[in-house]
Motif scaffolding. Structure first.
Motif, PDB file in Angstrom:
ATOM      1  N   GLN A  74       1.108  -1.088   0.117  1.00 45.24           N
ATOM      2  CA  GLN A  74       0.046   0.094   0.028  1.00 45.24           C
ATOM      3  C   GLN A  74       0.986   1.400   0.131  1.00 45.24           C
ATOM      4  O   GLN A  74       0.565   2.349  -0.901  1.00 45.24           O
ATOM      5  N   THR A  75       2.057   1.149   0.879  1.00 43.53           N
ATOM      6  CA  THR A  75       2.817   2.461   1.019  1.00 43.53           C
ATOM      7  C   THR A  75       4.259   2.300   0.424  1.00 43.53           C
ATOM      8  O   THR A  75       5.060   3.469   0.105  1.00 43.53           O
ATOM      9  N   GLY A  76       4.423   1.132  -0.154  1.00 47.20           N
ATOM     10  CA  GLY A  76       5.617   0.866  -0.608  1.00 47.20           C
ATOM     11  C   GLY A  76       6.670   0.079   0.267  1.00 47.20           C
ATOM     12  O   GLY A  76       7.815  -0.509  -0.435  1.00 47.20           O
ATOM     13  N   ASP A 278       3.718   9.837  -5.887  1.00 47.80           N
ATOM     14  CA  ASP A 278       4.843   9.306  -5.064  1.00 47.80           C
ATOM     15  C   ASP A 278       4.665  10.029  -3.644  1.00 47.80           C
ATOM     16  O   ASP A 278       3.971  11.033  -3.355  1.00 47.80           O
ATOM     17  N   SER A 393       2.206  12.168   1.167  1.00 47.24           N
ATOM     18  CA  SER A 393       2.078  12.121  -0.246  1.00 47.24           C
ATOM     19  C   SER A 393       2.574  13.623  -0.785  1.00 47.24           C
ATOM     20  O   SER A 393       2.434  14.526  -0.126  1.00 47.24           O
ATOM     21  N   GLU A 444       9.820   7.792  -1.899  1.00 47.68           N
ATOM     22  CA  GLU A 444       9.108   6.310  -2.139  1.00 47.68           C
ATOM     23  C   GLU A 444       8.052   6.368  -3.253  1.00 47.68           C
ATOM     24  O   GLU A 444       7.198   7.074  -3.058  1.00 47.68           O
ATOM     25  N   ASN A 446       5.388   5.164  -5.810  1.00 45.88           N
ATOM     26  CA  ASN A 446       4.023   4.736  -5.846  1.00 45.88           C
ATOM     27  C   ASN A 446       3.470   4.455  -7.182  1.00 45.88           C
ATOM     28  O   ASN A 446       2.953   5.245  -7.580  1.00 45.88           O
ATOM     29  N   ASP A 601      -4.594   5.996  -2.413  1.00 43.36           N
ATOM     30  CA  ASP A 601      -3.379   6.168  -1.467  1.00 43.36           C
ATOM     31  C   ASP A 601      -4.205   6.637  -0.198  1.00 43.36           C
ATOM     32  O   ASP A 601      -4.465   7.944   0.041  1.00 43.36           O
TER      33      ASP A 601
END
Length: 603
Positions: A74-76, A278, A393, A444, A446, A601
């Motif tokens: 979900q978040t990396g 991202d 985000s 990170e 996404n 997200d």
């Protein structure tokens, strides 16, 4: 006189500056194992007079046996662990292929012989969005026998939550129920997972290598004498970039119930790039006042020396920079209860439901204040979790801001147990740094929250509160690209006059025609509460028309309430305006998700 690269000082007189830049750009994304392979590939080309590939180093499979790694993230974090394990396995000579679960063809599962699942859990035990389809398939009657499969599962989660690593548990149970052979026990990782992942990798890789070798596969990795490959520095979670704080500005009104900040950070000199969708990882420091409170409550000396892994440092430095203080978690309560032998805490640890309710309103300092008893400095350190970075985000496009990155951060602040509490990272970004001071950050990526490749595709963006952040980036990107696709924003917050984030920018985009529609839901501006899901329902017919025209539907923000309410509203409007029953609406929305036209997200 030969020239040299600025990074290494190695001679590159045979290469022009332009050639060296192209090579550096090409190898930047590669891991260590891939760099080694490329060195062999190039050496083979050099040794071949005909110019055809004759590599002196290669991994040549003697059969179709290969280790497949599937990740759901979900978040990396799960993606990062999966990529790390792929590199580790390849370095051990194991043939590997890696897929995001959303990109994996489920029908291939019956042909796999060796599989690693790396998956996170979010919300109330829910699978991450990119894992939903595979997760549901394995629970359905469509799933066939997997008796040929050898597998291992690694889960990422947070033990503070009730459904810790639930998605990993589901995958493990369902694979076993379908006849697959568990090659190693499932690993359920808490937030401080790095050491556990390393140990797990060292344990399971020889098992898979032995299995694959028995099936006739030997991966040959031959080192090449005289060939050196430049080490490529990449800033990431373990090696963050020291960026500069440019601006921390409150963008809610004086009378707002929220304190939301617009943050601008310089990435100049880092080479870091990002795309809309991202996230920026921020390594933060705990507030000095919080550290002082904890030291005082436990009668500890700030200068006491403690050990964390291989590092010796003062207790104050450890509490400020290395340990988690603003989030409470069951492992601390258990350790503190056992150390202090407090009967009430010992009893609380046994009741998981009561413990979760207790922790929901408390930070570490509140627990210590409520049950004070001196402990030694090293004992305290061993009870606390390592500090982990927070992901935000990104609220900007590099097409617009170049070497900057912008964030939209809500300051977590509340009064409890006699004094003011603040969130760790949000307080650090809002109040802990002066303009010009440095902070450690990384990007990170996404891949599950991206603008459509076709700039003519319409997009619908649902982002109340700070969920608006990535959609500001989306709009900056579409403006820079002169994208022709229609854009529709659903935004909500308590008050129009106090909480319309980036109001001037959104109004300009409306005036210029870039933002086709904007639907606002200010919950406290009328007697009854209005939220974004209500606006979706009101505009349901047109929303469905956009979806029929190929629109992509995005949701950013709170996972536990808003995202679920929006999902329900989406199902209802599809059923109503598409003339479908509930099952057909579910299939329609599932198809949107599979086609990556429904992306979330959420946190």
């Amino acid at each position: 006189m030969s020239s040299s690269t600025p990074q290494t000082g190695w001679p590159v007189s045979m290469l022009s500056d332009a050639q060296w830049q192209e090579i550096s750009k090409a190898v930047a994304p590669l891991n260590a194992a891939q760099l080694t392979w490329v060195s062999g590939y190039l050496a083979g080309l050099a040794q071949s007079q005909s110019g055809q590939l004759q590599p002196s180093m290669a991994a040549v499979p003697q059969s179709n046996a290969v280790l497949t790694i599937l990740y759901g993230s979900q978040t990396g974090n799960a993606r990062g662990v999966a990529e790390q394990y792929k590199a580790f396995a390849e370095s051990a000579g194991v043939p590997v292929q890696l897929f995001n679960m959303a990109d994996y063809k489920i029908k291939k599962l019956k042909d796999e012989t060796h599989l690693v699942i790396v998956v996170s859990t979010h919300g109330e035990g829910e699978a991450p969005d990119d894992a939903v389809e595979l997760h549901e398939f394995l629970a359905s009657k469509k799933a066939s026998s997997l008796s040929q499969l050898n597998y291992a599962v690694l889960g990422l989660g947070d033990s503070s939550y009730e459904f810790f690593c639930q998605t990993a548990k589901d995958f493990d149970q369902r694979l076993a129920a379908l006849g697959a052979k568990r090659i190693a026990e499932r690993l359920d990782c808490d937030v401080d997972y790095a050491g556990d992942v390393d140990a797990w990798s060292e344990k399971v890789t020889p098992l898979f290598k032995a299995e694959l070798s028995q099936q006739g596969h030997e991966a040959q990795v031959v080192a090449l004498p005289g060939i050196q490959v430049a080490s490529v520095t990449k800033y990431d979670r373990k090696n963050p970039f020291e960026a500069q704080m440019l601006l921390s500005q409150k963008i809610t009104g004086r009378d707002s119930v929220k304190d939301i900040r617009h943050i601008e950070i310089s990435l100049e000199g880092s080479g870091l790039t990002y795309r809309p969708g991202d996230a920026l990882g921020v390594w933060f420091k705990n507030a000095p006042t919080l550290v002082e409170r904890l030291l005082s409550a436990l009668s500890l000396d700030a200068d006491s020396q403690v050990q964390i892994a291989d590092e010796s440092l003062s207790l104050a430095k450890a509490l400020t920079e290395k340990l988690e203080l603003t989030q409470s978690y069951p492992s601390f309560v258990k350790a503190y209860a056992e150390q202090t032998q407090n009967s009430q805490l010992l009893q609380l640890v046994e009741d998981k439901t009561a413990l979760r309710e207790y922790l929901a309103t408390r930070q570490i300092i509140d627990i210590v204040n409520e049950y004070p008893k001196p402990v030694e400095a090293q004992q305290l350190v061993s009870m606390l979790r390592p500090l982990t970075p927070r992901l935000y985000s990104i609220a900007s496009s590099q097409e617009e801001v170049e070497d900057e990155v912008h964030l939209t951060v809500a300051l977590v602040e509340y009064d409890a147990f006699g004094f003011s509490h603040q969130g760790g990272a949000s307080a650090y970004l809002a109040n802990g740094l002066q303009e010009g001071e440095s902070l450690s950050v990384f990007v990170e990526s996404n891949d599950n929250f991206k603008l459509p490749q076709d700039p003519n595709t319409p997009v619908i963006m649902v982002g109340p509160g700070t969920g608006i952040a990535p959609f500001r980036a989306f709009m900056q990107q579409r403006e820079a690209e002169d994208a022709a696709g229609k854009n529709w924003l659903f935004f909500g917050n308590p008050s129009f006059t106090q909480d319309f984030l980036y109001q001037v920018e959104w109004q300009r985009w409306v005036k210029e025609g870039l933002l086709t529609n904007i639907s606002l839901a200010f919950s406290r501006d009328q007697a009854h509460k209005i939220y974004v899901q209500h606006r979706l329902a009101e505009q349901g017919e047109e929303v469905f028309e956009w979806l029929q025209q190929g629109a992509h539907f995005y949701v950013c923000g709170d996972a536990n309430h808003m995202a679920k309410d929006v999902h329900d509203a989406l199902l209802k409007l599809v059923a109503e305006h598409g003339k479908m029953d509930s099952a057909q609406a579910e299939e329609y929305v599932a198809a949107l998700r599979k086609a990556k036209r429904y992306q979330r997200d959420v946190y």
